[in-house]
Motif scaffolding. Structure first.
Motif, short mmCIF file in Angstrom:
data_model
loop_
_atom_site.label_atom_id
_atom_site.label_comp_id
_atom_site.label_asym_id
_atom_site.label_seq_id
_atom_site.Cartn_x
_atom_site.Cartn_y
_atom_site.Cartn_z
N ARG A 1 -7.67 9.99 -12.93
CA ARG A 1 -8.10 9.25 -11.74
C ARG A 1 -7.29 9.81 -10.57
NH1 ARG A 1 -9.98 3.95 -10.14
NH2 ARG A 1 -8.86 3.26 -8.29
N ARG B 1 1.50 8.08 -13.77
CA ARG B 1 1.31 8.96 -12.62
C ARG B 1 1.70 10.38 -13.02
NH1 ARG B 1 4.47 10.78 -8.56
NH2 ARG B 1 6.18 9.44 -9.21
N VAL C 1 -11.65 7.45 -4.34
CA VAL C 1 -11.20 7.61 -5.72
C VAL C 1 -12.14 8.59 -6.39
CG1 VAL C 1 -10.92 6.49 -7.96
CG2 VAL C 1 -10.23 5.29 -5.88
N TRP D 1 -3.51 10.13 -11.76
CA TRP D 1 -3.12 9.23 -12.84
C TRP D 1 -3.81 9.63 -14.14
CZ3 TRP D 1 0.41 5.45 -11.71
CH2 TRP D 1 0.63 5.21 -10.36
N GLU E 1 -12.83 10.33 -10.23
CA GLU E 1 -12.52 10.32 -11.66
C GLU E 1 -13.04 11.61 -12.25
OE1 GLU E 1 -14.16 6.59 -12.96
OE2 GLU E 1 -12.30 5.56 -12.41
N GLU F 1 -6.49 9.29 -6.63
CA GLU F 1 -6.58 8.32 -5.54
C GLU F 1 -6.18 8.99 -4.23
OE1 GLU F 1 -5.53 4.39 -8.21
OE2 GLU F 1 -4.02 5.15 -6.81
N TYR F 2 -7.00 8.79 -3.23
CA TYR F 2 -6.78 9.36 -1.90
C TYR F 2 -6.45 8.22 -0.94
CZ TYR F 2 -9.05 13.45 -3.91
OH TYR F 2 -9.38 14.53 -4.71
N ARG F 3 -5.20 8.18 -0.49
CA ARG F 3 -4.76 7.13 0.43
C ARG F 3 -4.52 7.75 1.80
NH1 ARG F 3 -3.65 2.58 -2.51
NH2 ARG F 3 -3.45 2.96 -4.76
N LEU G 1 -6.05 2.88 0.48
CA LEU G 1 -6.88 3.58 -0.50
C LEU G 1 -8.26 3.78 0.10
CD1 LEU G 1 -7.16 4.75 -3.35
CD2 LEU G 1 -7.88 2.47 -4.10
N THR H 1 2.15 12.97 -7.18
CA THR H 1 1.68 12.53 -5.87
C THR H 1 2.05 13.61 -4.87
OG1 THR H 1 1.92 10.18 -6.39
CG2 THR H 1 1.85 10.77 -4.06
#
Length: 91
Positions: A12, A78, A29, A73, A31, A14-16, A26, A81
């Motif tokens: 997964r 994790r 996302v 993830w 996958e 995640e783009y924040r 967030l 990052t």
């Protein structure tokens, strides 16, 4: 047996987006079933591979420019990052 192998590489991403003042929201996302983070060992390889994936994904989703924190993830752990400045190019 094949499904077990495929799920073994499920990640997964995640783009924040960094907002004014420093908050991270967030925004996207992704996958993926991909083993690329494990082709080579080391944090530098994971960072580089994550950035390559991020450039590809953000371009395909036509995401607007900004500063992002991208977290990968796997099974709740994790992987890495990384931060990046996203500046899409036109045509």
């Amino acid at each position: 047996m094949r499904n077990v192998l495929v799920m073994d590489h499920f990640h997964r991403i995640e783009y924040r987006r960094r907002k004014p003042g420093g908050a991270l929201d967030l925004e996207l996302v992704e996958e993926v079933v991909d083993h690329g983070w494990y082709i080579k060992k080391g944090e530098e390889w994971r960072r580089r591979y994550t950035l390559e994936c991020a450039y590809d994904f953000l371009a395909r989703t036509e995401t607007k420019a900004g500063t992002f924190a991208i977290s990968v993830w796997r099974d709740g752990d994790r992987v890495c990052t990384v931060g990046m400045e996203w500046n899409p190019t036109k045509g």
